[in-house]
Design a protein around this motif. Sequence first.
Motif, PDB file in Angstrom:
ATOM      1  N   GLY A  68       0.796  -1.224   0.000  1.00 61.09           N
ATOM      2  CA  GLY A  68       0.000   0.000   0.000  1.00 61.09           C
ATOM      3  C   GLY A  68       0.823   1.265   0.000  1.00 61.09           C
ATOM      4  O   GLY A  68       0.378   2.282   0.529  1.00 61.09           O
ATOM      5  N   ASP A  74      -8.272   7.730  -1.276  1.00 62.10           N
ATOM      6  CA  ASP A  74      -9.300   6.801  -0.787  1.00 62.10           C
ATOM      7  C   ASP A  74     -10.512   7.506  -0.183  1.00 62.10           C
ATOM      8  O   ASP A  74     -11.317   6.881   0.491  1.00 62.10           O
ATOM      9  CB  ASP A  74      -8.687   5.831   0.219  1.00 62.10           C
ATOM     10  N   ARG A  89     -13.556  -0.370  -5.051  1.00 60.38           N
ATOM     11  CA  ARG A  89     -12.248  -1.024  -4.958  1.00 60.38           C
ATOM     12  C   ARG A  89     -12.085  -2.096  -6.031  1.00 60.38           C
ATOM     13  O   ARG A  89     -10.989  -2.298  -6.565  1.00 60.38           O
ATOM     14  CB  ARG A  89     -12.046  -1.587  -3.560  1.00 60.38           C
ATOM     15  N   TYR A 151      -7.997  -6.556  -0.575  1.00 56.98           N
ATOM     16  CA  TYR A 151      -8.208  -5.135  -0.844  1.00 56.98           C
ATOM     17  C   TYR A 151      -9.660  -4.852  -1.216  1.00 56.98           C
ATOM     18  O   TYR A 151     -10.255  -3.897  -0.714  1.00 56.98           O
ATOM     19  CB  TYR A 151      -7.269  -4.647  -1.953  1.00 56.98           C
ATOM     20  N   GLY A 155     -10.432  -3.233   1.912  1.00 56.07           N
ATOM     21  CA  GLY A 155      -9.498  -2.131   1.680  1.00 56.07           C
ATOM     22  C   GLY A 155      -8.150  -2.327   2.331  1.00 56.07           C
ATOM     23  O   GLY A 155      -7.393  -1.366   2.484  1.00 56.07           O
ATOM     24  N   SER A 156      -7.822  -3.559   2.691  1.00 54.70           N
ATOM     25  CA  SER A 156      -6.562  -3.797   3.399  1.00 54.70           C
ATOM     26  C   SER A 156      -5.465  -4.224   2.434  1.00 54.70           C
ATOM     27  O   SER A 156      -5.715  -4.793   1.376  1.00 54.70           O
ATOM     28  CB  SER A 156      -6.751  -4.876   4.461  1.00 54.70           C
ATOM     29  N   TYR A 157      -4.271  -3.929   2.836  1.00 53.02           N
ATOM     30  CA  TYR A 157      -3.083  -4.373   2.115  1.00 53.02           C
ATOM     31  C   TYR A 157      -2.421  -5.458   2.945  1.00 53.02           C
ATOM     32  O   TYR A 157      -2.857  -5.775   4.046  1.00 53.02           O
ATOM     33  CB  TYR A 157      -2.114  -3.207   1.903  1.00 53.02           C
TER      34      TYR A 157
END
Length: 171
Positions: A68, A74, A89, A151, A155-157
């Motif tokens: 990220g 965002d 996303r 993601y 929305g996570s890396y």
Amino acid sequence: MLDRVERALVACNRWLLIVLLLAMACIVFANVVLRYTTGDSIVWAEEVARHMMIWCTFLGAGLVLRFGGHVAIDNLHNAVGPRAARAIRAVVVAGVGLFCLVMTYFSVLYVWATRFQTTAATDVPMAWIYVAMPVGFLLMFAHLLFIARGYVADGSYVESGEMGADAAASI
């Protein structure tokens, strides 16, 4: 099995970057020392260091994406509901994936077009330097595929104890 492939890809990618950065630093350091102690410099040092920097840039882009570290806006998917955010996303992932594949195709064409050109100091075919582009875009696409599910879902890396988004951005 896929997890093992992912770990091997990340490990190989990291070690290749480490070796390239170390070699580049040693070449530049030796050239500076020689220039100031003897008045002469290594003829090929600047050119080789520049080409190593090109390779580091393209090889490191996938790792930066994975953690990220690329510039991202965002606000939109943070402002909407969870379902709309997932859809946004998903569109972003599809767009980045399409971009990587299109850039891979056109960079292969560019490598092919420069196959007869050589560098000034080392006489290395420019195609060997420019092949970093398709390799880098394919690596970025592979890293994107590995992180896409997480993601899009939340929305996570990828989380790592040794590298976060800020550290990845500094690669």
